[in-house]
Every structure is written in structure tokens, then in C-alpha cells.
Design a protein around this motif. Structure first.
Motif, PDB file in Angstrom:
ATOM      1  N   ASP A   6      -4.705  -9.487  -5.080  1.00 52.49           N
ATOM      2  CA  ASP A   6      -5.537  -9.346  -3.881  1.00 52.49           C
ATOM      3  C   ASP A   6      -4.889 -10.242  -2.847  1.00 52.49           C
ATOM      4  N   GLN A   7      -4.131  -9.625  -1.964  1.00 49.29           N
ATOM      5  CA  GLN A   7      -3.359 -10.403  -1.000  1.00 49.29           C
ATOM      6  C   GLN A   7      -3.534  -9.838   0.404  1.00 49.29           C
ATOM      7  N   THR A   8      -3.809 -10.734   1.327  1.00 49.28           N
ATOM      8  CA  THR A   8      -3.900 -10.381   2.735  1.00 49.28           C
ATOM      9  C   THR A   8      -2.604 -10.808   3.403  1.00 49.28           C
ATOM     10  N   PHE A   9      -1.923  -9.842   4.015  1.00 50.25           N
ATOM     11  CA  PHE A   9      -0.650 -10.117   4.677  1.00 50.25           C
ATOM     12  C   PHE A   9      -0.831 -10.351   6.167  1.00 50.25           C
ATOM     13  N   SER A  10      -1.831  -9.694   6.731  1.00 48.40           N
ATOM     14  CA  SER A  10      -2.134  -9.853   8.151  1.00 48.40           C
ATOM     15  C   SER A  10      -3.562  -9.369   8.373  1.00 48.40           C
ATOM     16  N   GLU A  11      -4.037  -9.463   9.590  1.00 48.30           N
ATOM     17  CA  GLU A  11      -5.376  -8.989   9.925  1.00 48.30           C
ATOM     18  C   GLU A  11      -5.535  -7.491   9.654  1.00 48.30           C
ATOM     19  N   ASP A  12      -4.429  -6.764   9.701  1.00 51.74           N
ATOM     20  CA  ASP A  12      -4.452  -5.310   9.539  1.00 51.74           C
ATOM     21  C   ASP A  12      -3.925  -4.816   8.193  1.00 51.74           C
ATOM     22  N   TYR A  13      -3.554  -5.741   7.308  1.00 54.15           N
ATOM     23  CA  TYR A  13      -2.954  -5.295   6.045  1.00 54.15           C
ATOM     24  C   TYR A  13      -3.392  -6.184   4.880  1.00 54.15           C
ATOM     25  N   LEU A  19      -3.923  -5.817   0.477  1.00 54.16           N
ATOM     26  CA  LEU A  19      -3.595  -5.025  -0.705  1.00 54.16           C
ATOM     27  C   LEU A  19      -4.374  -5.549  -1.905  1.00 54.16           C
ATOM     28  N   VAL A  20      -5.126  -4.658  -2.552  1.00 53.33           N
ATOM     29  CA  VAL A  20      -5.819  -4.990  -3.802  1.00 53.33           C
ATOM     30  C   VAL A  20      -5.286  -4.038  -4.867  1.00 53.33           C
ATOM     31  N   HIS A  21      -4.874  -4.612  -5.981  1.00 49.63           N
ATOM     32  CA  HIS A  21      -4.235  -3.862  -7.064  1.00 49.63           C
ATOM     33  C   HIS A  21      -4.995  -4.180  -8.347  1.00 49.63           C
ATOM     34  N   LEU A  22      -5.528  -3.131  -9.015  1.00 48.18           N
ATOM     35  CA  LEU A  22      -6.274  -3.304 -10.264  1.00 48.18           C
ATOM     36  C   LEU A  22      -5.765  -2.302 -11.296  1.00 48.18           C
ATOM     37  N   THR A  23      -5.955  -2.648 -12.571  1.00 48.78           N
ATOM     38  CA  THR A  23      -5.482  -1.784 -13.647  1.00 48.78           C
ATOM     39  C   THR A  23      -6.613  -1.528 -14.641  1.00 48.78           C
ATOM     40  N   PRO A  24      -6.866  -0.243 -14.967  1.00 49.46           N
ATOM     41  CA  PRO A  24      -7.856   0.061 -16.000  1.00 49.46           C
ATOM     42  C   PRO A  24      -7.403  -0.506 -17.352  1.00 49.46           C
ATOM     43  N   PRO A  25      -8.342  -0.911 -18.211  1.00 48.29           N
ATOM     44  CA  PRO A  25      -7.961  -1.463 -19.513  1.00 48.29           C
ATOM     45  C   PRO A  25      -7.103  -0.481 -20.310  1.00 48.29           C
ATOM     46  N   GLY A  26      -5.971  -0.965 -20.805  1.00 46.23           N
ATOM     47  CA  GLY A  26      -5.092  -0.155 -21.632  1.00 46.23           C
ATOM     48  C   GLY A  26      -4.177   0.794 -20.874  1.00 46.23           C
ATOM     49  N   SER A  27      -4.250   0.802 -19.550  1.00 48.13           N
ATOM     50  CA  SER A  27      -3.471   1.752 -18.754  1.00 48.13           C
ATOM     51  C   SER A  27      -2.163   1.142 -18.265  1.00 48.13           C
ATOM     52  N   GLU A  28      -1.157   1.984 -18.126  1.00 46.43           N
ATOM     53  CA  GLU A  28       0.088   1.569 -17.491  1.00 46.43           C
ATOM     54  C   GLU A  28       0.098   1.954 -16.026  1.00 46.43           C
ATOM     55  N   CYS A  29      -0.872   2.735 -15.602  1.00 43.35           N
ATOM     56  CA  CYS A  29      -0.998   3.144 -14.204  1.00 43.35           C
ATOM     57  C   CYS A  29      -2.159   2.377 -13.581  1.00 43.35           C
ATOM     58  N   MET A  80      -4.551   1.073  -6.249  1.00 39.65           N
ATOM     59  CA  MET A  80      -4.415   0.159  -5.121  1.00 39.65           C
ATOM     60  C   MET A  80      -5.298   0.666  -4.002  1.00 39.65           C
ATOM     61  N   PHE A  81      -5.890  -0.252  -3.290  1.00 37.47           N
ATOM     62  CA  PHE A  81      -6.619   0.067  -2.079  1.00 37.47           C
ATOM     63  C   PHE A  81      -6.563  -1.172  -1.212  1.00 37.47           C
ATOM     64  N   GLY A  82      -7.041  -1.042  -0.012  1.00 35.31           N
ATOM     65  CA  GLY A  82      -7.024  -2.196   0.877  1.00 35.31           C
ATOM     66  C   GLY A  82      -7.188  -1.772   2.315  1.00 35.31           C
ATOM     67  N   LYS A  83      -6.599  -2.540   3.155  1.00 37.51           N
ATOM     68  CA  LYS A  83      -6.635  -2.280   4.591  1.00 37.51           C
ATOM     69  C   LYS A  83      -5.216  -1.970   5.040  1.00 37.51           C
ATOM     70  N   GLY A  84      -5.054  -0.870   5.778  1.00 38.57           N
ATOM     71  CA  GLY A  84      -3.738  -0.501   6.276  1.00 38.57           C
ATOM     72  C   GLY A  84      -2.847   0.182   5.259  1.00 38.57           C
ATOM     73  N   LEU A  85      -3.419   0.721   4.173  1.00 42.93           N
ATOM     74  CA  LEU A  85      -2.607   1.361   3.129  1.00 42.93           C
ATOM     75  C   LEU A  85      -2.524   2.870   3.252  1.00 42.93           C
ATOM     76  N   THR A  86      -3.578   3.505   3.739  1.00 39.06           N
ATOM     77  CA  THR A  86      -3.601   4.961   3.783  1.00 39.06           C
ATOM     78  C   THR A  86      -4.455   5.440   4.950  1.00 39.06           C
ATOM     79  N   SER A  87      -4.117   6.607   5.452  1.00 41.64           N
ATOM     80  CA  SER A  87      -4.925   7.217   6.512  1.00 41.64           C
ATOM     81  C   SER A  87      -5.909   8.236   5.933  1.00 41.64           C
ATOM     82  N   ALA A  88      -5.909   8.403   4.610  1.00 39.84           N
ATOM     83  CA  ALA A  88      -6.833   9.346   3.965  1.00 39.84           C
ATOM     84  C   ALA A  88      -8.273   8.880   4.154  1.00 39.84           C
TER      85      ALA A  88
END
Length: 157
Positions: free
Chosen positions: A32-39, A41-51, A54-62
Motif C-alpha cells: 500500500d504505497q502512495t506515490f503522489s496525490e494522484d497515484y 497502489l494497493v496490492h493484495l493476494t488471495p490465500p494460496g494464489s499466485e495471482c 491491484m487497485f488504487g488511485k490513478g491506476l485505471t480509467s475503468a
């Protein structure tokens, strides 16, 4: 060439709310890292998963909640559902369609297992066939997840 799916970007409207939801569901917080006011990044992994997710601010326009048909494979659908419910996640009842792997329709929950026109049948598949029993849930934004019971993987999987 190996192509390994590493992470999926989820569109969310409230980063802290999403982080709390996924941590409560048992996902491991990796970053969970904030790089700037607009960016952020939060990265989490389901138990037992290799995939991971990610979500956060400034990552996707979806649009938040637009990720659908995300699957987590479990070896015991009843135990996995009970654990999620125990963690406070609103989860559907267990259902099956009787066909499993060969069906590739979409339903209103964004689940990609059913053939067109098939109704959900209550409970796990009567034979507990792999790829045939499911539960669904959504994160606070509406991103749609399914748990699929796989007791024996199809050849080559």
C-alpha cells in the motif's frame, strides 16, 4: 514460453474501503504505497494464489465495479463459503448448473459458467463434480467474484 497471470487491476471508488473489504475476506496485503496525490497502489493476494489484485488511485480509467467474472478456485465450496460468511462477506448460497466446465454463458452476476437459458440449481452439484459448484459475491463497488469448486483439475490444467 510461460505466460503467468500476475495481477488483475480492479476499478474501485474508495481505496480504503476496498482494502478493508479484501483484507477482511482474507486477502494478504502486499503493498500500500502512495506515490503522489494522484497515484496510490494497493496490492493484495488471495490465500494460496499466485495471482494478485491491484487497485488504487490513478491506476485505471475503468468504471468502479466493472470487473466481472473473476474466479477463485477452492477445493471445498461449503468450507470456503462458511469462511467468507464468517469474515463478514455477503455471499450467495451454493448453487450448481449440472454441467460445469462445458458451459460458457454469462448470468446477471457476471459468472461465466452457465449455458444460456439454464437456471441455477440450489446446493452443490449432487456428485460434487469439479467445475460445477459455485458461490458468488461482490466487493463494495460491485466487482463480481465467483468461487468455483475444483476437486480434480481437467487434464493439462
Amino acid at each position: 514460453m510461460d505466460l503467468k497471470l500476475e495481477f488483475i487491476v480492479l476499478p474501485v471508488s474508495d481505496v480504503d474501503r476496498a482494502r478493508s473489504f479484501y483484507e477482511a475476506a482474507g486477502f494478504r496485503l502486499d503493498v500500500d504505497q502512495t506515490f503522489s496525490e494522484d497515484y496510490r497502489l494497493v496490492h493484495l493476494t488471495p490465500p494460496g494464489s499466485e495471482c494478485s489484485i491491484m487497485f488504487g488511485k490513478g491506476l485505471t480509467s475503468a468504471a468502479p465495479g466493472s470487473a466481472q467474472g473473476l474466479y477463485l478456485v477452492v477445493d471445498d465450496i461449503e468450507k470456503a463459503r462458511a469462511e467468507l460468511v464468517g469474515r463478514g462477506v455477503e455471499v450467495s448460497e451454493i448453487f450448481h448448473d449440472g454441467g460445469g466446465l462445458l458451459h460458457h454463458g454469462h448470468d446477471a452476476d457476471g459468472v461465466v459458467h452457465r449455458g444460456q437459458g439454464q437456471e441455477r440449481l440450489a446446493g452443490p452439484h449432487p456428485d460434487r463434480a469439479s467445475y460445477a459448484s459455485y458461490v458468488t459475491f461482490r466487493d463494495p463497488d460491485g466487482n463480481g467474484w465467483g468461487l468455483q469448486e475444483v476437486k480434480q483439475r481437467a487434464p493439462g490444467r
